[in-house]
Write a protein that holds these residues in place. Sequence first.
Motif, PDB file in Angstrom:
ATOM      1  N   THR A 227      18.944  44.677  -8.123  1.00 28.17           N
ATOM      2  CA  THR A 227      17.524  44.360  -8.014  1.00 28.17           C
ATOM      3  C   THR A 227      17.202  43.299  -6.982  1.00 28.17           C
ATOM      4  N   CYS A 228      18.152  42.425  -6.644  1.00 31.84           N
ATOM      5  CA  CYS A 228      17.804  41.271  -5.805  1.00 31.84           C
ATOM      6  C   CYS A 228      18.055  41.483  -4.322  1.00 31.84           C
ATOM      7  N   GLY A 229      18.973  42.369  -3.962  1.00 33.86           N
ATOM      8  CA  GLY A 229      19.264  42.626  -2.559  1.00 33.86           C
ATOM      9  C   GLY A 229      20.245  41.673  -1.924  1.00 33.86           C
ATOM     10  N   THR A 230      20.779  40.708  -2.687  1.00 35.16           N
ATOM     11  CA  THR A 230      21.676  39.709  -2.109  1.00 35.16           C
ATOM     12  C   THR A 230      22.930  40.329  -1.523  1.00 35.16           C
ATOM     13  N   CYS A 231      23.479  41.336  -2.180  1.00 38.57           N
ATOM     14  CA  CYS A 231      24.760  41.909  -1.753  1.00 38.57           C
ATOM     15  C   CYS A 231      24.598  43.079  -0.794  1.00 38.57           C
ATOM     16  N   GLU A 232      23.402  43.276  -0.242  1.00 42.88           N
ATOM     17  CA  GLU A 232      23.177  44.392   0.676  1.00 42.88           C
ATOM     18  C   GLU A 232      24.169  44.327   1.837  1.00 42.88           C
ATOM     19  N   THR A 233      24.826  45.433   2.095  1.00 43.36           N
ATOM     20  CA  THR A 233      25.916  45.493   3.078  1.00 43.36           C
ATOM     21  C   THR A 233      25.716  46.678   4.011  1.00 43.36           C
ATOM     22  N   ASP A 234      25.992  46.483   5.291  1.00 41.13           N
ATOM     23  CA  ASP A 234      25.859  47.561   6.267  1.00 41.13           C
ATOM     24  C   ASP A 234      26.929  48.625   6.051  1.00 41.13           C
ATOM     25  N   VAL A 235      26.508  49.873   6.079  1.00 40.64           N
ATOM     26  CA  VAL A 235      27.415  51.018   5.966  1.00 40.64           C
ATOM     27  C   VAL A 235      27.669  51.563   7.367  1.00 40.64           C
ATOM     28  N   LEU A 236      28.919  51.546   7.812  1.00 41.37           N
ATOM     29  CA  LEU A 236      29.270  52.002   9.155  1.00 41.37           C
ATOM     30  C   LEU A 236      29.663  53.475   9.178  1.00 41.37           C
ATOM     31  N   ASP A 237      30.143  53.976   8.036  1.00 40.89           N
ATOM     32  CA  ASP A 237      30.501  55.392   7.945  1.00 40.89           C
ATOM     33  C   ASP A 237      30.577  55.771   6.476  1.00 40.89           C
ATOM     34  N   GLY A 238      30.333  57.050   6.213  1.00 43.29           N
ATOM     35  CA  GLY A 238      30.337  57.538   4.842  1.00 43.29           C
ATOM     36  C   GLY A 238      28.929  57.606   4.274  1.00 43.29           C
ATOM     37  N   VAL A 239      28.819  58.211   3.104  1.00 44.50           N
ATOM     38  CA  VAL A 239      27.512  58.421   2.477  1.00 44.50           C
ATOM     39  C   VAL A 239      27.463  57.682   1.144  1.00 44.50           C
ATOM     40  N   PRO A 240      26.608  56.667   1.019  1.00 47.76           N
ATOM     41  CA  PRO A 240      26.513  55.942  -0.250  1.00 47.76           C
ATOM     42  C   PRO A 240      25.813  56.769  -1.321  1.00 47.76           C
ATOM     43  N   GLU A 241      26.188  56.516  -2.565  1.00 47.56           N
ATOM     44  CA  GLU A 241      25.420  57.017  -3.712  1.00 47.56           C
ATOM     45  C   GLU A 241      24.620  55.841  -4.233  1.00 47.56           C
ATOM     46  N   HIS A 242      23.336  55.809  -3.890  1.00 44.11           N
ATOM     47  CA  HIS A 242      22.518  54.637  -4.186  1.00 44.11           C
ATOM     48  C   HIS A 242      22.130  54.587  -5.659  1.00 44.11           C
ATOM     49  N   ARG A 243      22.356  53.417  -6.271  1.00 46.69           N
ATOM     50  CA  ARG A 243      21.980  53.206  -7.661  1.00 46.69           C
ATOM     51  C   ARG A 243      21.195  51.906  -7.835  1.00 46.69           C
TER      52      ARG A 243
ATOM     53  N   VAL B 210      26.182  47.894  -7.386  1.00 43.45           N
ATOM     54  CA  VAL B 210      25.962  49.041  -8.269  1.00 43.45           C
ATOM     55  C   VAL B 210      26.212  50.391  -7.600  1.00 43.45           C
ATOM     56  N   SER B 211      26.003  50.477  -6.303  1.00 49.95           N
ATOM     57  CA  SER B 211      26.077  51.778  -5.625  1.00 49.95           C
ATOM     58  C   SER B 211      27.514  52.167  -5.328  1.00 49.95           C
ATOM     59  N   ARG B 212      27.709  53.484  -5.158  1.00 50.10           N
ATOM     60  CA  ARG B 212      29.060  53.994  -4.984  1.00 50.10           C
ATOM     61  C   ARG B 212      29.111  54.926  -3.770  1.00 50.10           C
ATOM     62  N   CYS B 213      29.995  55.887  -3.768  1.00 52.26           N
ATOM     63  CA  CYS B 213      30.233  56.747  -2.615  1.00 52.26           C
ATOM     64  C   CYS B 213      30.059  58.212  -3.012  1.00 52.26           C
ATOM     65  N   ARG B 214      29.414  58.988  -2.149  1.00 48.57           N
ATOM     66  CA  ARG B 214      29.238  60.415  -2.403  1.00 48.57           C
ATOM     67  C   ARG B 214      30.428  61.229  -1.911  1.00 48.57           C
ATOM     68  N   GLY B 215      31.301  60.631  -1.178  1.00 49.52           N
ATOM     69  CA  GLY B 215      32.498  61.308  -0.704  1.00 49.52           C
ATOM     70  C   GLY B 215      33.744  60.534  -1.099  1.00 49.52           C
ATOM     71  N   GLY B 216      34.763  60.664  -0.284  1.00 51.35           N
ATOM     72  CA  GLY B 216      36.009  59.990  -0.624  1.00 51.35           C
ATOM     73  C   GLY B 216      36.196  58.637  -0.006  1.00 51.35           C
ATOM     74  N   LYS B 217      35.293  58.271   0.977  1.00 52.02           N
ATOM     75  CA  LYS B 217      35.520  57.019   1.681  1.00 52.02           C
ATOM     76  C   LYS B 217      34.226  56.475   2.284  1.00 52.02           C
ATOM     77  N   LEU B 218      34.114  55.150   2.254  1.00 50.07           N
ATOM     78  CA  LEU B 218      33.068  54.429   2.938  1.00 50.07           C
ATOM     79  C   LEU B 218      33.699  53.424   3.888  1.00 50.07           C
ATOM     80  N   VAL B 219      33.039  53.173   5.004  1.00 49.88           N
ATOM     81  CA  VAL B 219      33.425  52.097   5.906  1.00 49.88           C
ATOM     82  C   VAL B 219      32.292  51.084   5.883  1.00 49.88           C
ATOM     83  N   LEU B 220      32.596  49.861   5.439  1.00 48.12           N
ATOM     84  CA  LEU B 220      31.579  48.821   5.287  1.00 48.12           C
ATOM     85  C   LEU B 220      31.833  47.668   6.258  1.00 48.12           C
ATOM     86  N   ASP B 221      30.757  47.001   6.626  1.00 45.56           N
ATOM     87  CA  ASP B 221      30.850  45.865   7.546  1.00 45.56           C
ATOM     88  C   ASP B 221      31.210  44.609   6.775  1.00 45.56           C
ATOM     89  N   LEU B 222      32.424  44.589   6.281  1.00 49.88           N
ATOM     90  CA  LEU B 222      32.955  43.448   5.520  1.00 49.88           C
ATOM     91  C   LEU B 222      34.317  43.044   6.078  1.00 49.88           C
TER      92      LEU B 222
END
Length: 312
Positions: free
Chosen positions: A265-281, A300-312
């Motif tokens: 709800t707060c948006g603090t942990c919002e992270t850029d997705v460089l590749d992959g498809v998030p499952e937004h929750r 809270v959100s997860r992945c719709r496929g097998g892999k995500l690439v995040l800007d972390l």
Amino acid sequence: MSDVQEVELVVERREFAADGVLALTLRHPLGEPLAAWEPGAHVDVALGPDLERQYSLCGDPADRSAWRIAVLREPAGRGGSAHVHEEVREGDKLRVRGPRNHFALRPAARYRFIAGGIGITPVLPMLAAAEAAGAEWTLLYGGRTRDSMAFTGELARYGERVTVAPQDETGLLDLGSVLDELPEDALVYCCGPGPLLDAVEERCPAGALHVERFQAKDQPTGTDVEFEVELAQSGRTVTVAPGVSVLDTVRAAGVEVLFSCTEGTCGTCETDVLDGVPEHRDSVLTAEEREAGETMMICVSRCRGGKLVLDL
């Protein structure tokens, strides 16, 4: 995501804005200007070990000498509001991070604002901005009782454009009066309790509506399955197990990441997705932002496929 300021501020003023609503004015101890913000922004306030809450800024964005927040006393809450009401005094110092804004006021010729209870806080500076821009606007503001509705004195200067509708006097808000003949070029901004937001979402065209939730919305979820997350900044790859969040997984791997509500709800942990498809929750991103898939709330959100690439 962009960096935000973290600073220790002094509680300069403590005053009640309504029954059960405490307003705090915060200033820098050395009088330094605070970060600029726009209507809809909120800050994270650290109230103690493992006790951090988000509060909308409800003062004047042009006044960088102070931030104002308002806190509703919630007897059935998780302890944050009780701490503010019972423990925080004038002269105390609070660690504050922000501002950040997932409820920004977009330019429009017409606005329809709807607020319920403490949901008036992010809307209050929006009214001033709409007024300054010469937009045509109205506000429908509901609450349990007139005495429990904050900032009604400040709203009085807007005259008939503001409808104050306490439930014990007028019943539930008459949403039809606002939404049934909504001008095509009008934007609707709504903040308040979940049932109000749900009712507005059912009646309002999705493209016109902007909401902010203080509590997580029930989200349709799939079956949690294992997936990989590549951390682009370090080149590491971690495995997110079923039932475990991305946030907890990357923290367990020693990655420092900002977070707060852990409820999406707060948006603090919002992270850029460089590749992959998030499952937004989450309860933050708009439908358009979800479709773009450029960021995700890793608590809270997860992945719709097998892999995500995040800007972390």
